[in-house]
Motif scaffolding. Structure first.
Motif, short mmCIF file in Angstrom:
data_model
loop_
_atom_site.label_atom_id
_atom_site.label_comp_id
_atom_site.label_asym_id
_atom_site.label_seq_id
_atom_site.Cartn_x
_atom_site.Cartn_y
_atom_site.Cartn_z
N TRP A 74 148.19 39.32 -2.96
CA TRP A 74 149.28 38.96 -2.05
C TRP A 74 150.62 39.13 -2.76
CZ3 TRP A 74 149.81 38.04 3.00
CH2 TRP A 74 151.03 37.50 3.42
N CYS B 268 147.84 29.30 -3.23
CA CYS B 268 148.06 28.13 -2.37
C CYS B 268 147.05 27.03 -2.71
CB CYS B 268 147.90 28.55 -0.91
SG CYS B 268 148.41 27.30 0.29
N ARG C 115 145.15 36.84 -7.55
CA ARG C 115 146.57 36.52 -7.41
C ARG C 115 147.45 37.75 -7.31
NH1 ARG C 115 147.94 30.69 -9.82
NH2 ARG C 115 145.95 29.72 -9.36
N LEU D 265 145.74 31.32 7.27
CA LEU D 265 145.39 32.00 6.03
C LEU D 265 146.14 31.35 4.88
CD1 LEU D 265 145.71 35.70 7.27
CD2 LEU D 265 143.66 34.28 7.25
N VAL D 266 145.47 31.18 3.75
CA VAL D 266 146.14 30.64 2.56
C VAL D 266 146.08 31.71 1.47
CG1 VAL D 266 145.66 28.25 3.16
CG2 VAL D 266 144.03 29.47 1.75
N THR D 267 147.17 31.88 0.77
CA THR D 267 147.23 32.89 -0.28
C THR D 267 146.51 32.40 -1.53
OG1 THR D 267 149.34 32.09 -1.15
CG2 THR D 267 149.43 33.74 0.63
N PRO D 268 146.20 33.30 -2.47
CA PRO D 268 145.41 32.91 -3.64
C PRO D 268 146.01 31.77 -4.45
CG PRO D 268 145.42 35.28 -3.43
CD PRO D 268 146.37 34.77 -2.39
N ASP E 204 140.57 34.70 -4.80
CA ASP E 204 141.30 34.14 -5.93
C ASP E 204 142.08 35.20 -6.70
OD1 ASP E 204 140.48 31.49 -5.52
OD2 ASP E 204 138.55 31.88 -6.51
N ASP F 249 144.37 23.89 -1.89
CA ASP F 249 143.11 23.93 -1.13
C ASP F 249 143.18 23.00 0.07
OD1 ASP F 249 140.53 24.02 -0.23
OD2 ASP F 249 139.61 23.48 -2.13
N TRP G 136 140.09 29.02 9.15
CA TRP G 136 140.98 29.36 8.05
C TRP G 136 140.18 30.04 6.95
CZ3 TRP G 136 140.43 27.46 3.04
CH2 TRP G 136 139.57 26.35 2.88
N THR G 137 140.90 30.79 6.13
CA THR G 137 140.28 31.42 4.98
C THR G 137 141.36 31.74 3.97
OG1 THR G 137 138.62 33.04 4.30
CG2 THR G 137 140.41 33.85 5.70
N ARG G 138 140.92 32.18 2.78
CA ARG G 138 141.85 32.52 1.70
C ARG G 138 141.99 34.04 1.66
NH1 ARG G 138 144.05 29.40 -2.27
NH2 ARG G 138 142.75 27.63 -1.67
#
Length: 290
Positions: A191, A159, A188, A154-157, A186, A161, A180-182
């Motif tokens: 998180w 993070c 912010r 998982l990537v935070t808003p 978007d 790309d 994977w996903t965000r």
């Protein structure tokens, strides 16, 4: 494939390769049909194997024959109208800034990212990248996740790309293999507060990799993963959270996490690069087989 020779990188047909930044490719060029650039045959191969749709190719003339299998696959899967722009090695170097070992680029179609719930449903180990912006670190973390059987990332808003060209290249194309996903899209403000709630709703115990007074050692975390389910403190499903290159994890994330974990170190070293620390953590937390 439709082969088209290019005399100059200023050719309008190469706009997506030469005139648009990666954020523009992602957000501004027909937002519902965003694109990214895949660099090198290995990355392109793994993208095609994951059923990612190609838009166009830009290939050094000496490497045309070496891409014949990829082109045949594209013809069969997506039809013969996908253009292959052919350039000299010198012209291609002007785009990349260096001579490619195997000269091939492709613009490819972005896909709709899955939900957090979908990719965490059957996951026992999940990695979370908080605000990591260096494409090399993102790519290396993705590659380690693939190599060491992490189920999802998982990537935070805020993070970077994982599909940015350098990140995908450093990952050796594994960005197309690890789900994977965000988290939070978007937004912010999502998180860590709502994001942590979402992880717990998926049954994940959250572990922040950080130095703090109440940090437990990585060995302790591994023990909790591998003891019996009826043991107090047992962890069944784990989310490992890694922070940005300079400041590490935010204080809010550390406060919200179920556990704070540190990697014991020697010789006065108190931290590792996030790519190295994630690889160590992924290896250590693999399930022990009977």
């Amino acid at each position: 494939m439709r082969l088209e020779h290019i005399e100059s990188i200023e050719d309008e047909r190469l706009k997506s390769f030469t005139h648009l930044t990666e954020p523009q490719l992602r957000n501004r060029l027909e937002p519902s049909m965003g694109m990214f650039i895949a660099e090198s045959p290995k990355v392109i191969d793994r993208a095609l194997a994951a059923n990612v749709e190609p838009v166009s190719f830009l290939v050094e003339e000496p490497w045309l024959d070496g891409m014949s299998e990829e082109f045949a696959f594209v013809d069969e899967r997506w039809g013969k109208d996908v253009p292959v722009y052919i350039a000299t090695p010198e012209e291609l170097k002007k785009i990349t800034g260096y001579r490619l070992h195997r000269g091939a680029l492709a613009t490819m179609r972005r896909w709709t990212l899955p939900s957090v719930e979908d990719i965490c449903r059957d996951a026992s180990r999940v990695a979370v990248m908080e605000n990591i912006v260096d494409p090399t670190n993102i790519g290396e973390l993705m590659r380690s996740a693939a190599a060491l059987d992490v189920d999802a990332v998982l990537v935070t808003p805020s993070c970077g790309d994982p599909l940015y060209r350098r990140a995908a290249r450093v990952s050796m194309g594994t960005v197309f293999q690890v789900p994977w996903t965000r988290i939070g899209g978007d937004d912010r403000h999502y998180w860590p507060w709502k994001g942590m709630e979402e992880l717990r709703a998926c049954g994940l115990t959250t572990a922040a990799l950080a130095l703090s007074d109440d940090s437990i050692g990585l060995d302790d975390l591994v023990e909790r993963l591998n003891n019996t389910p009826d043991t107090p403190g047992h962890i069944e499903k784990l989310a490992m959270i890694f922070g940005t290159e300079g400041d590490g994890l935010s204080r809010h994330t550390i406060a919200q996490a179920d556990l704070t974990v540190k990697i014991p170190m020697s010789n006065g070293v108190d931290s590792l690069n996030v790519a190295a620390s994630s690889a160590v953590t992924f290896w250590a937390t693999r399930r022990r087989r009977p």
